[in-house]
Scaffold this motif. Structure first.
Motif, PDB file in Angstrom:
ATOM      1  N   LYS A  56      60.539   9.463  -8.780  1.00 34.87           N
ATOM      2  CA  LYS A  56      60.595   8.801  -7.482  1.00 34.87           C
ATOM      3  C   LYS A  56      59.268   8.155  -7.090  1.00 34.87           C
ATOM      4  CE  LYS A  56      64.823   9.765  -6.314  1.00 34.87           C
ATOM      5  NZ  LYS A  56      65.237  11.166  -6.147  1.00 34.87           N
ATOM      6  N   TYR A  57      58.253   8.344  -7.893  1.00 34.35           N
ATOM      7  CA  TYR A  57      56.957   7.763  -7.552  1.00 34.35           C
ATOM      8  C   TYR A  57      56.747   6.513  -8.399  1.00 34.35           C
ATOM      9  CZ  TYR A  57      51.945   7.054  -7.185  1.00 34.35           C
ATOM     10  OH  TYR A  57      50.710   6.490  -6.985  1.00 34.35           O
ATOM     11  N   ASN A  58      56.462   5.405  -7.747  1.00 32.40           N
ATOM     12  CA  ASN A  58      56.385   4.146  -8.474  1.00 32.40           C
ATOM     13  C   ASN A  58      54.971   3.567  -8.554  1.00 32.40           C
ATOM     14  OD1 ASN A  58      57.765   2.110  -9.942  1.00 32.40           O
ATOM     15  ND2 ASN A  58      57.454   0.743  -8.194  1.00 32.40           N
ATOM     16  N   GLY A  59      54.002   4.308  -8.002  1.00 37.79           N
ATOM     17  CA  GLY A  59      52.630   3.834  -8.090  1.00 37.79           C
ATOM     18  C   GLY A  59      52.016   4.209  -9.429  1.00 37.79           C
ATOM     19  N   VAL A  60      50.712   4.135  -9.516  1.00 41.50           N
ATOM     20  CA  VAL A  60      50.008   4.560 -10.725  1.00 41.50           C
ATOM     21  C   VAL A  60      49.185   5.815 -10.388  1.00 41.50           C
ATOM     22  CG1 VAL A  60      49.953   2.293 -11.808  1.00 41.50           C
ATOM     23  CG2 VAL A  60      48.131   2.935 -10.225  1.00 41.50           C
ATOM     24  N   TYR A  61      48.471   6.328 -11.365  1.00 42.00           N
ATOM     25  CA  TYR A  61      47.748   7.586 -11.188  1.00 42.00           C
ATOM     26  C   TYR A  61      46.271   7.424 -11.495  1.00 42.00           C
ATOM     27  CZ  TYR A  61      52.391   9.714 -11.461  1.00 42.00           C
ATOM     28  OH  TYR A  61      53.706  10.045 -11.257  1.00 42.00           O
ATOM     29  N   HIS A  62      45.520   8.459 -11.110  1.00 40.17           N
ATOM     30  CA  HIS A  62      44.174   8.624 -11.662  1.00 40.17           C
ATOM     31  C   HIS A  62      43.995  10.108 -11.940  1.00 40.17           C
ATOM     32  CE1 HIS A  62      40.125   7.338 -12.620  1.00 40.17           C
ATOM     33  NE2 HIS A  62      39.779   8.544 -12.222  1.00 40.17           N
ATOM     34  N   VAL A  63      43.633  10.423 -13.181  1.00 40.72           N
ATOM     35  CA  VAL A  63      43.510  11.821 -13.584  1.00 40.72           C
ATOM     36  C   VAL A  63      42.028  12.216 -13.603  1.00 40.72           C
ATOM     37  CG1 VAL A  63      44.060  13.518 -15.360  1.00 40.72           C
ATOM     38  CG2 VAL A  63      45.605  11.599 -14.964  1.00 40.72           C
ATOM     39  N   LEU A  64      41.686  13.207 -12.791  1.00 47.65           N
ATOM     40  CA  LEU A  64      40.278  13.617 -12.653  1.00 47.65           C
ATOM     41  C   LEU A  64      39.800  14.511 -13.791  1.00 47.65           C
ATOM     42  CD1 LEU A  64      40.203  14.483  -8.836  1.00 47.65           C
ATOM     43  CD2 LEU A  64      39.175  12.473  -9.929  1.00 47.65           C
ATOM     44  N   HIS A  65      40.721  15.197 -14.433  1.00 48.82           N
ATOM     45  CA  HIS A  65      40.382  16.204 -15.455  1.00 48.82           C
ATOM     46  C   HIS A  65      39.489  17.285 -14.873  1.00 48.82           C
ATOM     47  CE1 HIS A  65      42.425  14.261 -18.748  1.00 48.82           C
ATOM     48  NE2 HIS A  65      42.016  13.117 -18.241  1.00 48.82           N
ATOM     49  N   GLY A  66      39.964  17.874 -13.798  1.00 49.45           N
ATOM     50  CA  GLY A  66      39.241  18.976 -13.189  1.00 49.45           C
ATOM     51  C   GLY A  66      39.148  18.801 -11.688  1.00 49.45           C
ATOM     52  N   ALA A  67      38.442  19.709 -11.060  1.00 48.08           N
ATOM     53  CA  ALA A  67      38.221  19.652  -9.619  1.00 48.08           C
ATOM     54  C   ALA A  67      36.812  20.155  -9.349  1.00 48.08           C
ATOM     55  CB  ALA A  67      39.247  20.516  -8.899  1.00 48.08           C
ATOM     56  N   ILE A  68      36.271  19.712  -8.226  1.00 45.59           N
ATOM     57  CA  ILE A  68      34.909  20.125  -7.884  1.00 45.59           C
ATOM     58  C   ILE A  68      34.912  21.619  -7.547  1.00 45.59           C
ATOM     59  CG2 ILE A  68      33.032  19.820  -6.214  1.00 45.59           C
ATOM     60  CD1 ILE A  68      34.048  16.887  -5.903  1.00 45.59           C
ATOM     61  N   SER A  69      34.016  22.362  -8.166  1.00 47.97           N
ATOM     62  CA  SER A  69      33.911  23.789  -7.891  1.00 47.97           C
ATOM     63  C   SER A  69      32.449  24.216  -7.923  1.00 47.97           C
ATOM     64  CB  SER A  69      34.708  24.585  -8.919  1.00 47.97           C
ATOM     65  OG  SER A  69      34.408  25.958  -8.811  1.00 47.97           O
ATOM     66  N   PRO A  70      31.816  24.291  -6.749  1.00 41.19           N
ATOM     67  CA  PRO A  70      30.410  24.715  -6.721  1.00 41.19           C
ATOM     68  C   PRO A  70      30.236  26.090  -7.375  1.00 41.19           C
ATOM     69  CG  PRO A  70      31.089  23.853  -4.579  1.00 41.19           C
ATOM     70  CD  PRO A  70      32.334  23.974  -5.402  1.00 41.19           C
ATOM     71  N   ALA A  71      31.238  26.968  -7.207  1.00 40.07           N
ATOM     72  CA  ALA A  71      31.139  28.321  -7.766  1.00 40.07           C
ATOM     73  C   ALA A  71      31.055  28.297  -9.292  1.00 40.07           C
ATOM     74  CB  ALA A  71      32.336  29.155  -7.322  1.00 40.07           C
ATOM     75  N   LEU A  72      31.798  27.356  -9.914  1.00 39.85           N
ATOM     76  CA  LEU A  72      31.798  27.274 -11.383  1.00 39.85           C
ATOM     77  C   LEU A  72      30.781  26.250 -11.886  1.00 39.85           C
ATOM     78  CD1 LEU A  72      35.655  27.347 -12.052  1.00 39.85           C
ATOM     79  CD2 LEU A  72      34.041  29.210 -12.433  1.00 39.85           C
ATOM     80  N   GLY A  73      30.025  25.675 -10.953  1.00 37.72           N
ATOM     81  CA  GLY A  73      29.019  24.690 -11.346  1.00 37.72           C
ATOM     82  C   GLY A  73      29.615  23.358 -11.764  1.00 37.72           C
ATOM     83  N   ILE A  74      30.847  23.057 -11.282  1.00 37.77           N
ATOM     84  CA  ILE A  74      31.469  21.770 -11.601  1.00 37.77           C
ATOM     85  C   ILE A  74      31.255  20.825 -10.424  1.00 37.77           C
ATOM     86  CG2 ILE A  74      33.620  20.575 -12.185  1.00 37.77           C
ATOM     87  CD1 ILE A  74      34.605  23.331 -13.281  1.00 37.77           C
ATOM     88  N   GLY A  75      30.455  19.805 -10.648  1.00 35.83           N
ATOM     89  CA  GLY A  75      30.137  18.848  -9.591  1.00 35.83           C
ATOM     90  C   GLY A  75      30.906  17.557  -9.750  1.00 35.83           C
ATOM     91  N   PRO A  76      30.721  16.609  -8.806  1.00 32.37           N
ATOM     92  CA  PRO A  76      31.434  15.324  -8.855  1.00 32.37           C
ATOM     93  C   PRO A  76      31.203  14.558 -10.157  1.00 32.37           C
ATOM     94  CG  PRO A  76      30.309  15.597  -6.761  1.00 32.37           C
ATOM     95  CD  PRO A  76      29.879  16.736  -7.614  1.00 32.37           C
ATOM     96  N   ALA A  77      30.033  14.752 -10.773  1.00 36.59           N
ATOM     97  CA  ALA A  77      29.738  14.010 -12.000  1.00 36.59           C
ATOM     98  C   ALA A  77      30.495  14.579 -13.198  1.00 36.59           C
ATOM     99  CB  ALA A  77      28.239  14.034 -12.272  1.00 36.59           C
ATOM    100  N   ASP A  78      31.070  15.772 -13.046  1.00 37.03           N
ATOM    101  CA  ASP A  78      31.754  16.415 -14.163  1.00 37.03           C
ATOM    102  C   ASP A  78      33.233  16.058 -14.246  1.00 37.03           C
ATOM    103  OD1 ASP A  78      29.428  17.853 -14.950  1.00 37.03           O
ATOM    104  OD2 ASP A  78      29.750  19.154 -13.218  1.00 37.03           O
ATOM    105  N   ILE A  79      33.758  15.343 -13.244  1.00 37.38           N
ATOM    106  CA  ILE A  79      35.159  14.911 -13.290  1.00 37.38           C
ATOM    107  C   ILE A  79      35.195  13.381 -13.280  1.00 37.38           C
ATOM    108  CG2 ILE A  79      36.079  17.029 -12.280  1.00 37.38           C
ATOM    109  CD1 ILE A  79      36.184  15.645  -9.603  1.00 37.38           C
ATOM    110  N   LYS A  80      36.393  12.814 -13.496  1.00 35.48           N
ATOM    111  CA  LYS A  80      36.490  11.351 -13.672  1.00 35.48           C
ATOM    112  C   LYS A  80      36.512  10.624 -12.320  1.00 35.48           C
ATOM    113  CE  LYS A  80      37.050  11.599 -18.188  1.00 35.48           C
ATOM    114  NZ  LYS A  80      35.932  11.208 -19.043  1.00 35.48           N
ATOM    115  N   LEU A  81      35.419  10.774 -11.596  1.00 30.54           N
ATOM    116  CA  LEU A  81      35.321  10.225 -10.248  1.00 30.54           C
ATOM    117  C   LEU A  81      34.744   8.811 -10.263  1.00 30.54           C
ATOM    118  CD1 LEU A  81      36.114  11.717  -7.683  1.00 30.54           C
ATOM    119  CD2 LEU A  81      33.698  12.167  -7.290  1.00 30.54           C
ATOM    120  N   LYS A  82      33.738   8.649 -11.102  1.00 32.00           N
ATOM    121  CA  LYS A  82      33.092   7.319 -11.249  1.00 32.00           C
ATOM    122  C   LYS A  82      34.149   6.291 -11.621  1.00 32.00           C
ATOM    123  CE  LYS A  82      30.162   7.210 -14.577  1.00 32.00           C
ATOM    124  NZ  LYS A  82      30.032   8.500 -15.248  1.00 32.00           N
ATOM    125  N   GLU A  83      35.012   6.707 -12.546  1.00 29.73           N
ATOM    126  CA  GLU A  83      36.063   5.822 -13.058  1.00 29.73           C
ATOM    127  C   GLU A  83      37.019   5.427 -11.929  1.00 29.73           C
ATOM    128  OE1 GLU A  83      34.935   8.573 -14.367  1.00 29.73           O
ATOM    129  OE2 GLU A  83      34.513   8.242 -16.502  1.00 29.73           O
TER     130      GLU A  83
END
Ligand code: ZN
Length: 198
Positions: A100-127
């Motif tokens: 039912k969804y007709n748009g397109v997607y963007h896959v981040l390959h993760g989520a920001i997690s300060p606790a796990l040391g995953i920051g914005p630069a570690d996911i596909k945000l720039k893209e």
């Protein structure tokens, strides 16, 4: 004392590195593999190698695909001005299954997690930000409703708002901490339809 041959021990160790495979399951799998016909094992290892070598990120949406541009991004039938942001390819598949969804997607390959040391630069945000320079009307944030998913949603909305592009968040029909991939299609659709502007 080592009860098994060192090769079996090594195999068990490798298998137990996989997610969701404990020591017991790894042992079971290892003995199963050893008992399999050689040609079946060859086919399995060949399939793994081929997948690993061929699968790459789509140049547009970063989902996993066999070609440079994935079939969704390549389709002229899809609304390319509507981008749904998801954490991984499995979440994309869950929404695709609703049909039912007709748009397109963007896959981040993760989520920001300060606790796990995953920051914005570690996911596909720039893209994603690069794509937003094109013709985009709406970004639907469909990250999970876990702490990491919410942190990412907040970060994204702050980042995108100044561009003037409409930012929405799927409704919280999705249970807190729930992974999108395990949620039924009706709930997914309700969450999408009930999305609110951020
Ligand atoms: Zn794509």
């Amino acid at each position: 004392m080592d009860y098994y041959s060192t090769k079996i021990t090594a195999l068990i160790e490798e298998l137990s590195r996989l997610p969701g495979i404990g020591a017991k399951s790894a042992g079971r799998l290892a003995f199963h593999l050893i008992g399999m016909p050689q040609e079946d094992v060859d086919r399995l290892t060949d399939t793994i190698q081929k997948a690993k070598r061929t699968v790459r990120y789509c140049k547009e949406c970063c989902t996993l695909t066999d070609s440079e541009i994935c079939p969704i991004c390549a389709s002229p039938q899809r609304d390319h001005a509507q981008i749904m942001v998801v954490e991984n390819t499995r979440d994309l598949a869950a929404y695709e299954k609703t049909g039912k969804y007709n748009g397109v997607y963007h896959v981040l390959h993760g989520a920001i997690s300060p606790a796990l040391g995953i920051g914005p630069a570690d996911i596909k945000l720039k893209e994603l930000m690069k794509r937003l320079q094109g013709d985009v009307d709406e970004v639907i944030i469909a990250t999970n409703s876990s702490l990491e998913g919410e942190t990412t949603a907040m970060y994204l909305s702050k980042l995108i708002k100044p561009t003037g592009i409409k930012v929405t968040r799927i409704a919280s029909g999705v249970p807190v901490g729930g992974d999108l991939e395990y949620i039924d299609e009706v709930t997914l659709l309700r969450a999408l339809e009930g999305r609110t502007q951020l």
